[in-house]
Design a protein around this motif. Structure first.
Motif, PDB file in Angstrom:
ATOM      1  N   PHE A  70       0.839  -1.197   0.000  1.00 18.13           N
ATOM      2  CA  PHE A  70       0.000   0.000   0.000  1.00 18.13           C
ATOM      3  C   PHE A  70       0.877   1.251   0.000  1.00 18.13           C
ATOM      4  CE2 PHE A  70      -2.687  -3.150   2.265  1.00 18.13           C
ATOM      5  CZ  PHE A  70      -3.791  -3.143   1.418  1.00 18.13           C
ATOM      6  N   GLU A  71       0.334   2.314  -0.550  1.00 17.18           N
ATOM      7  CA  GLU A  71       1.011   3.613  -0.571  1.00 17.18           C
ATOM      8  C   GLU A  71       0.100   4.604   0.146  1.00 17.18           C
ATOM      9  OE1 GLU A  71       3.041   5.235  -4.273  1.00 17.18           O
ATOM     10  OE2 GLU A  71       1.214   6.452  -4.171  1.00 17.18           O
ATOM     11  N   PHE A  72       0.491   5.029   1.342  1.00 13.57           N
ATOM     12  CA  PHE A  72      -0.383   5.830   2.180  1.00 13.57           C
ATOM     13  C   PHE A  72      -0.201   7.324   1.923  1.00 13.57           C
ATOM     14  CE2 PHE A  72      -0.082   1.844   4.561  1.00 13.57           C
ATOM     15  CZ  PHE A  72      -1.417   1.613   4.866  1.00 13.57           C
ATOM     16  N   HIS A  73      -1.333   8.041   1.919  1.00 15.74           N
ATOM     17  CA  HIS A  73      -1.339   9.491   1.754  1.00 15.74           C
ATOM     18  C   HIS A  73      -2.265  10.070   2.826  1.00 15.74           C
ATOM     19  CE1 HIS A  73       0.498   9.171  -2.287  1.00 15.74           C
ATOM     20  NE2 HIS A  73      -0.238   8.072  -2.375  1.00 15.74           N
ATOM     21  N   ALA A  74      -1.742  10.950   3.665  1.00 18.65           N
ATOM     22  CA  ALA A  74      -2.549  11.556   4.723  1.00 18.65           C
ATOM     23  C   ALA A  74      -3.472  12.619   4.149  1.00 18.65           C
ATOM     24  CB  ALA A  74      -1.648  12.159   5.789  1.00 18.65           C
ATOM     25  N   LEU A  75      -4.726  12.601   4.578  1.00 23.17           N
ATOM     26  CA  LEU A  75      -5.686  13.604   4.148  1.00 23.17           C
ATOM     27  C   LEU A  75      -5.334  14.965   4.742  1.00 23.17           C
ATOM     28  CD1 LEU A  75      -8.953  11.528   4.601  1.00 23.17           C
ATOM     29  CD2 LEU A  75      -7.920  12.187   2.424  1.00 23.17           C
ATOM     30  N   GLY A  76      -5.681  16.025   4.010  1.00 25.30           N
ATOM     31  CA  GLY A  76      -5.449  17.380   4.477  1.00 25.30           C
ATOM     32  C   GLY A  76      -6.452  18.329   3.870  1.00 25.30           C
ATOM     33  N   ALA A  77      -6.171  19.607   4.000  1.00 25.12           N
ATOM     34  CA  ALA A  77      -7.119  20.630   3.555  1.00 25.12           C
ATOM     35  C   ALA A  77      -7.072  20.877   2.051  1.00 25.12           C
ATOM     36  CB  ALA A  77      -6.841  21.937   4.293  1.00 25.12           C
ATOM     37  N   GLU A  78      -5.992  20.499   1.378  1.00 25.01           N
ATOM     38  CA  GLU A  78      -5.857  20.787  -0.042  1.00 25.01           C
ATOM     39  C   GLU A  78      -6.557  19.729  -0.896  1.00 25.01           C
ATOM     40  OE1 GLU A  78      -4.538  23.485  -1.486  1.00 25.01           O
ATOM     41  OE2 GLU A  78      -4.337  24.263   0.556  1.00 25.01           O
ATOM     42  N   PRO A  79      -7.347  20.136  -1.888  1.00 25.02           N
ATOM     43  CA  PRO A  79      -7.929  19.160  -2.814  1.00 25.02           C
ATOM     44  C   PRO A  79      -6.830  18.383  -3.532  1.00 25.02           C
ATOM     45  CG  PRO A  79      -8.960  21.312  -3.064  1.00 25.02           C
ATOM     46  CD  PRO A  79      -7.757  21.517  -2.198  1.00 25.02           C
ATOM     47  N   PHE A  80      -7.150  17.163  -3.922  1.00 21.82           N
ATOM     48  CA  PHE A  80      -6.189  16.344  -4.644  1.00 21.82           C
ATOM     49  C   PHE A  80      -6.920  15.539  -5.716  1.00 21.82           C
ATOM     50  CE2 PHE A  80      -7.698  13.976  -0.995  1.00 21.82           C
ATOM     51  CZ  PHE A  80      -7.884  12.676  -1.449  1.00 21.82           C
ATOM     52  N   ARG A  81      -6.170  15.036  -6.678  1.00 19.58           N
ATOM     53  CA  ARG A  81      -6.754  14.284  -7.784  1.00 19.58           C
ATOM     54  C   ARG A  81      -6.349  12.819  -7.707  1.00 19.58           C
ATOM     55  NH1 ARG A  81      -9.460  17.195 -11.431  1.00 19.58           N
ATOM     56  NH2 ARG A  81      -9.708  15.297 -12.652  1.00 19.58           N
ATOM     57  N   VAL A  82      -7.313  11.951  -7.987  1.00 20.69           N
ATOM     58  CA  VAL A  82      -7.049  10.541  -8.227  1.00 20.69           C
ATOM     59  C   VAL A  82      -7.823  10.182  -9.491  1.00 20.69           C
ATOM     60  CG1 VAL A  82      -6.591   9.914  -5.835  1.00 20.69           C
ATOM     61  CG2 VAL A  82      -8.921   9.803  -6.694  1.00 20.69           C
ATOM     62  N   GLY A  83      -7.120   9.746 -10.531  1.00 22.71           N
ATOM     63  CA  GLY A  83      -7.800   9.448 -11.781  1.00 22.71           C
ATOM     64  C   GLY A  83      -8.607  10.632 -12.257  1.00 22.71           C
ATOM     65  N   PRO A  84      -9.896  10.415 -12.610  1.00 19.34           N
ATOM     66  CA  PRO A  84     -10.726  11.517 -13.105  1.00 19.34           C
ATOM     67  C   PRO A  84     -11.356  12.361 -12.005  1.00 19.34           C
ATOM     68  CG  PRO A  84     -11.979   9.492 -13.164  1.00 19.34           C
ATOM     69  CD  PRO A  84     -10.591   9.114 -12.689  1.00 19.34           C
ATOM     70  N   PHE A  85     -11.101  12.016 -10.742  1.00 17.66           N
ATOM     71  CA  PHE A  85     -11.782  12.665  -9.628  1.00 17.66           C
ATOM     72  C   PHE A  85     -10.923  13.736  -8.962  1.00 17.66           C
ATOM     73  CE2 PHE A  85     -13.375   8.199  -9.506  1.00 17.66           C
ATOM     74  CZ  PHE A  85     -14.676   8.456  -9.912  1.00 17.66           C
ATOM     75  N   GLU A  86     -11.543  14.872  -8.683  1.00 19.31           N
ATOM     76  CA  GLU A  86     -10.959  15.838  -7.765  1.00 19.31           C
ATOM     77  C   GLU A  86     -11.653  15.655  -6.422  1.00 19.31           C
ATOM     78  OE1 GLU A  86      -9.561  20.200  -8.283  1.00 19.31           O
ATOM     79  OE2 GLU A  86     -11.665  20.308  -7.635  1.00 19.31           O
ATOM     80  N   ILE A  87     -10.869  15.417  -5.391  1.00 20.22           N
ATOM     81  CA  ILE A  87     -11.418  15.111  -4.074  1.00 20.22           C
ATOM     82  C   ILE A  87     -11.080  16.241  -3.107  1.00 20.22           C
ATOM     83  CG2 ILE A  87     -11.400  13.512  -2.136  1.00 20.22           C
ATOM     84  CD1 ILE A  87     -10.698  11.297  -4.116  1.00 20.22           C
ATOM     85  N   THR A  88     -12.113  16.740  -2.459  1.00 15.63           N
ATOM     86  CA  THR A  88     -11.940  17.734  -1.398  1.00 15.63           C
ATOM     87  C   THR A  88     -12.340  17.075  -0.092  1.00 15.63           C
ATOM     88  OG1 THR A  88     -12.494  19.526  -2.923  1.00 15.63           O
ATOM     89  CG2 THR A  88     -12.600  20.010  -0.570  1.00 15.63           C
ATOM     90  N   ALA A  89     -11.442  17.104   0.877  1.00 15.64           N
ATOM     91  CA  ALA A  89     -11.707  16.550   2.199  1.00 15.64           C
ATOM     92  C   ALA A  89     -11.820  17.688   3.207  1.00 15.64           C
ATOM     93  CB  ALA A  89     -10.591  15.596   2.613  1.00 15.64           C
ATOM     94  N   ALA A  90     -12.716  17.540   4.164  1.00 14.46           N
ATOM     95  CA  ALA A  90     -12.862  18.552   5.218  1.00 14.46           C
ATOM     96  C   ALA A  90     -13.165  17.851   6.534  1.00 14.46           C
ATOM     97  CB  ALA A  90     -13.972  19.542   4.875  1.00 14.46           C
ATOM     98  N   ARG A  91     -12.550  18.349   7.617  1.00 11.81           N
ATOM     99  CA  ARG A  91     -12.811  17.772   8.937  1.00 11.81           C
ATOM    100  C   ARG A  91     -14.269  18.001   9.325  1.00 11.81           C
ATOM    101  NH1 ARG A  91      -8.090  16.777  12.170  1.00 11.81           N
ATOM    102  NH2 ARG A  91      -9.579  16.122  13.781  1.00 11.81           N
TER     103      ARG A  91
END
Length: 276
Positions: free
Chosen positions: A129-150
């Motif tokens: 596995f390749e781990f990436h910690a979630l944060g405030a900045e949007p990020f892209r995976v494939g065709p998706f832009e993902i925005t995470a918020a606490r």
């Protein structure tokens, strides 16, 4: 009827709240677009459900809102598959699966997986596995832009907005009412909202949404449609549905295990699958 291929497809792998129910797994979803497969949560029993829809090796990434067992317990069983399958379709140490999750995920998952103290010192699961910690900045995976918020839930917990050029899906994760949910859900095509229980003034704050609160969220955010999920096994789902419909005038229904929904359709259309 012959269905066209939707731009974004949401599959309900499991939707029981807080623990598996008598007829289905806990939280788990599959979001697909342009051939890309994003796993969203992997709660108790979800890996079995996933295998009924696709080969788990075909996942392109995993996304976790928080680390309570009903949202991530099957991660360790996926680690067994990726480490010990006798005929994997590819080298899992060369093609590690990206995992986007709260910052403690590598340590927490390693502790859940390790059989003894010695293995805990060496088994960080980063071999497959390749781990990436979630944060405030949007990020892209494939065709998706993902925005995470606490969001308002015990521990490090997030809600998500998952968008393409043509469609947007918001997922509350687990949360009490909070401003972040309104931001994530603003104007989305589909709001996939937890609604663990019916509404009552004595519900503990900062934990979950009721049907009333999920309906209020969808109405205030101007969401196109509302899918209710994470209803606890001891809660009457029809009562939760009635609460949400009383507060939100748009299309609303209960998420059903095994159903596939076209996110970018003007109405909720079940593409296939079975319900419980």
């Amino acid at each position: 009827m012959i269905w066209h291929s939707p731009t974004v497809l949401l599959t309900i792998l499991g939707c029981s709240g807080s623990l598996p129910g008598p007829d289905g797994p806990a939280s788990g979803y599959l979001v697909e677009a342009d051939g890309y497969r994003l796993g969203l949560e992997l709660g108790n029993g979800v890996l079995a459900s996933l295998q009924a829809h696709c080969d788990p090796f075909s996942l392109d990434a995993l996304l976790f809102s928080h680390l309570h067992p009903d949202h991530c317990a099957d991660f360790t069983t996926l680690a067994v598959m990726r480490r010990y399958h006798t005929h994997p379709p590819h080298d899992t140490t060369e093609r590690k699966l990206p995992v986007h999750a709260p910052s403690e995920a590598p340590r927490r998952f390693a502790r859940a997986y390790a059989e003894n103290a010695e293995e805990l010192r060496t088994a960080d699961l980063s071999d497959v596995f390749e781990f990436h910690a979630l944060g405030a900045e949007p990020f892209r995976v494939g065709p998706f832009e993902i925005t995470a918020a606490r969001v308002d839930h015990p521990g490090e917990a997030y809600g998500f907005r998952i968008a393409t050029e043509n469609a947007a899906l918001a997922f509350t994760g687990d949360s009490g009412p909070c401003a972040a949910l309104g931001t994530l859900a603003h104007g989305v095509d589909v709001l996939l909202s937890e609604a663990t229980w019916t509404h009552a003034d004595d519900r503990p704050p900062g934990t979950h949404l009721s049907g009333v609160q999920a309906g209020d969220l969808a109405a205030a955010a101007g969401a196109g449609r509302l899918l209710l999920t994470h209803v606890a096994p001891w809660t009457d789902p029809e009562a939760v549905l009635a609460e949400a419909r009383g507060r939100y005038a748009g299309p609303v229904e209960l998420a059903r295990q095994g159903h596939k929904y076209a996110v970018d359709e003007p109405v909720v259309r079940v593409i296939g699958g079975h319900g419980n």
